[in-house]
Every structure is written in C-alpha cells, then in structure tokens.
Design a protein around this motif. Structure first.
Motif, PDB file in Angstrom:
ATOM      1  N   LEU A  50      36.779 -35.223 -33.963  1.00 39.61           N
ATOM      2  CA  LEU A  50      35.833 -33.917 -34.494  1.00 39.61           C
ATOM      3  C   LEU A  50      35.428 -33.146 -33.664  1.00 39.61           C
ATOM      4  O   LEU A  50      35.307 -33.083 -32.320  1.00 39.61           O
ATOM      5  CB  LEU A  50      34.508 -34.980 -34.851  1.00 39.61           C
ATOM      6  CG  LEU A  50      34.405 -35.916 -35.774  1.00 39.61           C
ATOM      7  CD1 LEU A  50      32.782 -36.793 -35.883  1.00 39.61           C
ATOM      8  CD2 LEU A  50      34.659 -35.329 -37.217  1.00 39.61           C
ATOM      9  N   THR A  51      34.985 -31.738 -34.151  1.00 41.27           N
ATOM     10  CA  THR A  51      34.872 -30.947 -33.172  1.00 41.27           C
ATOM     11  C   THR A  51      33.215 -30.921 -33.054  1.00 41.27           C
ATOM     12  O   THR A  51      32.575 -31.112 -33.976  1.00 41.27           O
ATOM     13  CB  THR A  51      35.094 -29.394 -34.194  1.00 41.27           C
ATOM     14  OG1 THR A  51      36.349 -29.416 -34.375  1.00 41.27           O
ATOM     15  CG2 THR A  51      34.749 -28.268 -33.015  1.00 41.27           C
ATOM     16  N   ARG A  52      33.037 -30.677 -31.811  1.00 40.64           N
ATOM     17  CA  ARG A  52      31.661 -30.907 -31.553  1.00 40.64           C
ATOM     18  C   ARG A  52      30.914 -29.517 -31.118  1.00 40.64           C
ATOM     19  O   ARG A  52      31.481 -28.750 -30.514  1.00 40.64           O
ATOM     20  CB  ARG A  52      31.299 -31.595 -30.393  1.00 40.64           C
ATOM     21  CG  ARG A  52      31.819 -33.142 -30.468  1.00 40.64           C
ATOM     22  CD  ARG A  52      31.512 -34.062 -29.231  1.00 40.64           C
ATOM     23  NE  ARG A  52      31.747 -35.351 -29.572  1.00 40.64           N
ATOM     24  CZ  ARG A  52      32.934 -36.059 -29.373  1.00 40.64           C
ATOM     25  NH1 ARG A  52      33.771 -35.427 -28.861  1.00 40.64           N
ATOM     26  NH2 ARG A  52      33.225 -37.420 -29.762  1.00 40.64           N
ATOM     27  N   ILE A  53      29.634 -29.421 -31.883  1.00 36.17           N
ATOM     28  CA  ILE A  53      28.892 -27.985 -31.697  1.00 36.17           C
ATOM     29  C   ILE A  53      27.370 -28.526 -31.211  1.00 36.17           C
ATOM     30  O   ILE A  53      26.770 -29.446 -31.926  1.00 36.17           O
ATOM     31  CB  ILE A  53      28.646 -27.032 -32.696  1.00 36.17           C
ATOM     32  CG1 ILE A  53      28.397 -27.600 -34.194  1.00 36.17           C
ATOM     33  CG2 ILE A  53      30.198 -26.755 -33.112  1.00 36.17           C
ATOM     34  CD1 ILE A  53      28.086 -26.702 -35.294  1.00 36.17           C
ATOM     35  N   PRO A  54      26.789 -27.894 -30.489  1.00 37.38           N
ATOM     36  CA  PRO A  54      25.401 -28.058 -30.135  1.00 37.38           C
ATOM     37  C   PRO A  54      24.767 -27.098 -30.957  1.00 37.38           C
ATOM     38  O   PRO A  54      24.892 -25.888 -31.038  1.00 37.38           O
ATOM     39  CB  PRO A  54      25.209 -27.333 -28.527  1.00 37.38           C
ATOM     40  CG  PRO A  54      26.314 -26.639 -28.284  1.00 37.38           C
ATOM     41  CD  PRO A  54      27.282 -26.929 -29.391  1.00 37.38           C
ATOM     42  N   LEU A  55      23.522 -27.688 -31.566  1.00 38.20           N
ATOM     43  CA  LEU A  55      22.390 -26.899 -32.385  1.00 38.20           C
ATOM     44  C   LEU A  55      21.049 -27.329 -31.998  1.00 38.20           C
ATOM     45  O   LEU A  55      20.847 -28.763 -31.741  1.00 38.20           O
ATOM     46  CB  LEU A  55      22.553 -27.214 -33.818  1.00 38.20           C
ATOM     47  CG  LEU A  55      24.033 -26.842 -34.816  1.00 38.20           C
ATOM     48  CD1 LEU A  55      24.242 -27.252 -36.090  1.00 38.20           C
ATOM     49  CD2 LEU A  55      24.090 -25.298 -34.306  1.00 38.20           C
ATOM     50  N   PRO A  56      20.298 -26.384 -32.016  1.00 41.02           N
ATOM     51  CA  PRO A  56      18.738 -26.723 -31.849  1.00 41.02           C
ATOM     52  C   PRO A  56      18.427 -27.722 -32.778  1.00 41.02           C
ATOM     53  O   PRO A  56      18.618 -27.641 -33.773  1.00 41.02           O
ATOM     54  CB  PRO A  56      17.954 -25.445 -31.742  1.00 41.02           C
ATOM     55  CG  PRO A  56      18.906 -24.395 -32.518  1.00 41.02           C
ATOM     56  CD  PRO A  56      20.396 -25.137 -32.569  1.00 41.02           C
ATOM     57  N   TYR A  57      17.434 -28.598 -32.354  1.00 36.91           N
ATOM     58  CA  TYR A  57      16.810 -29.656 -33.397  1.00 36.91           C
ATOM     59  C   TYR A  57      15.699 -29.101 -34.150  1.00 36.91           C
ATOM     60  O   TYR A  57      14.840 -28.729 -33.582  1.00 36.91           O
ATOM     61  CB  TYR A  57      16.530 -30.944 -32.607  1.00 36.91           C
ATOM     62  CG  TYR A  57      16.068 -31.868 -33.720  1.00 36.91           C
ATOM     63  CD1 TYR A  57      16.698 -32.667 -34.401  1.00 36.91           C
ATOM     64  CD2 TYR A  57      14.660 -31.982 -33.782  1.00 36.91           C
ATOM     65  CE1 TYR A  57      16.306 -33.587 -35.137  1.00 36.91           C
ATOM     66  CE2 TYR A  57      14.116 -33.167 -34.766  1.00 36.91           C
ATOM     67  CZ  TYR A  57      14.973 -33.817 -35.469  1.00 36.91           C
ATOM     68  OH  TYR A  57      14.519 -34.672 -36.453  1.00 36.91           O
ATOM     69  N   ILE A  58      15.926 -29.002 -35.253  1.00 34.11           N
ATOM     70  CA  ILE A  58      14.772 -28.698 -36.141  1.00 34.11           C
ATOM     71  C   ILE A  58      14.613 -30.050 -37.382  1.00 34.11           C
ATOM     72  O   ILE A  58      15.523 -30.219 -37.921  1.00 34.11           O
ATOM     73  CB  ILE A  58      14.852 -27.492 -37.088  1.00 34.11           C
ATOM     74  CG1 ILE A  58      14.985 -26.310 -35.876  1.00 34.11           C
ATOM     75  CG2 ILE A  58      13.611 -27.298 -37.946  1.00 34.11           C
ATOM     76  CD1 ILE A  58      15.623 -25.036 -36.622  1.00 34.11           C
ATOM     77  N   GLN A  59      13.312 -30.573 -37.337  1.00 37.72           N
ATOM     78  CA  GLN A  59      13.172 -31.706 -37.836  1.00 37.72           C
ATOM     79  C   GLN A  59      13.483 -31.511 -39.460  1.00 37.72           C
ATOM     80  O   GLN A  59      13.227 -30.710 -40.012  1.00 37.72           O
ATOM     81  CB  GLN A  59      11.841 -32.423 -38.057  1.00 37.72           C
ATOM     82  CG  GLN A  59      11.517 -33.449 -38.416  1.00 37.72           C
ATOM     83  CD  GLN A  59      10.051 -34.300 -38.398  1.00 37.72           C
ATOM     84  OE1 GLN A  59       9.315 -33.544 -37.539  1.00 37.72           O
ATOM     85  NE2 GLN A  59       9.788 -35.361 -38.648  1.00 37.72           N
ATOM     86  N   ASN A  60      14.397 -32.385 -40.041  1.00 39.42           N
ATOM     87  CA  ASN A  60      14.802 -32.482 -41.400  1.00 39.42           C
ATOM     88  C   ASN A  60      15.973 -31.452 -41.539  1.00 39.42           C
ATOM     89  O   ASN A  60      17.051 -31.970 -42.286  1.00 39.42           O
ATOM     90  CB  ASN A  60      13.685 -32.097 -42.360  1.00 39.42           C
ATOM     91  CG  ASN A  60      12.579 -33.269 -42.455  1.00 39.42           C
ATOM     92  OD1 ASN A  60      12.898 -34.197 -42.115  1.00 39.42           O
ATOM     93  ND2 ASN A  60      11.330 -32.912 -42.714  1.00 39.42           N
TER      94      ASN A  60
END
Length: 119
Positions: A50-60
C-alpha cells in the motif's frame, strides 16, 4: 514467568500509547479502536504494498476517507491537527533589510540594574 512478564510489558506499552495519543489530540474511541482492536494486516504476496499518506485526523471524516482510499491501495496515516510543534514554534516576522538599518536597541543586564543601549 516469561509469558507473564511479556504481557505486563505489553499492557504498559498500551497504556503509554493511549496516554501519548490522548495528549496529542486523538479522541479516546479512536485510540481504543486502534490499540486494543487492531490486528496487523497482511497483504497477499501477489499485491503490491500500500502507498501510505499522512492526513490530519478529523473525527468521522478521516475514517470515511481511509476506507475509500484503502480500496485504491492507499493507506492513511492519521495525525493530529494540533501538534506540540505548532504550539511551541512561533516564527517571528522577518524584517526587510531597509528596516534593519538605523535601529536602536536596549539590553538589560541580568546581574545588575544597568542597561546597554546600542545602534
């Protein structure tokens, strides 16, 4: 005896992870799901990693985006929106070269009441 010791270390590590994630802004339900209910995923050998990307966590929203991206071979690495670095690093406004000339500054001595004024 070794098995019990190993379980104690795992429990302490889980407590440490829970506290660290909570301090960094992750919601408790998300932390519990990840720490206590996640199992390592193994991909079949015929599929590319899998390619991995960081994203900010926003609930739901983050969970929804992660499910969709996973279908396309992209793993989401959730990160908190608020980080310690954002709170600690407040860069000063940069001065232009013309604003730095003909400046007068004052430095107070830490060990006596005297001050130094310079140009």
């Amino acid at each position: 005896h070794v098995h019990t010791h190993s379980n104690n270390l795992k429990a302490k590590e889980k407590e440490h992870l829970y506290h660290t994630f909570k301090v960094n802004g992750y919601p408790p339900d998300f932390i519990k799901r990840c720490i206590y209910h996640c199992r390592p995923q193994t991909l079949p050998t015929d599929q590319p990693p899998l390619t991995r990307i960081p994203l900010p966590y926003i609930q739901n929203i983050s969970e929804y985006a992660a499910r969709i991206l996973h279908q396309h071979g992209v793993a989401v690495l959730h990160r908190p929106i608020n980080t310690i670095c954002k709170f600690l690093s407040k860069p000063r406004d940069l001065l232009h070269k013309e604003d730095k000339t003909n400046m007068i500054y004052k430095i107070n001595c830490k060990s006596c009441p005297k001050t130094y004024i310079g140009q």
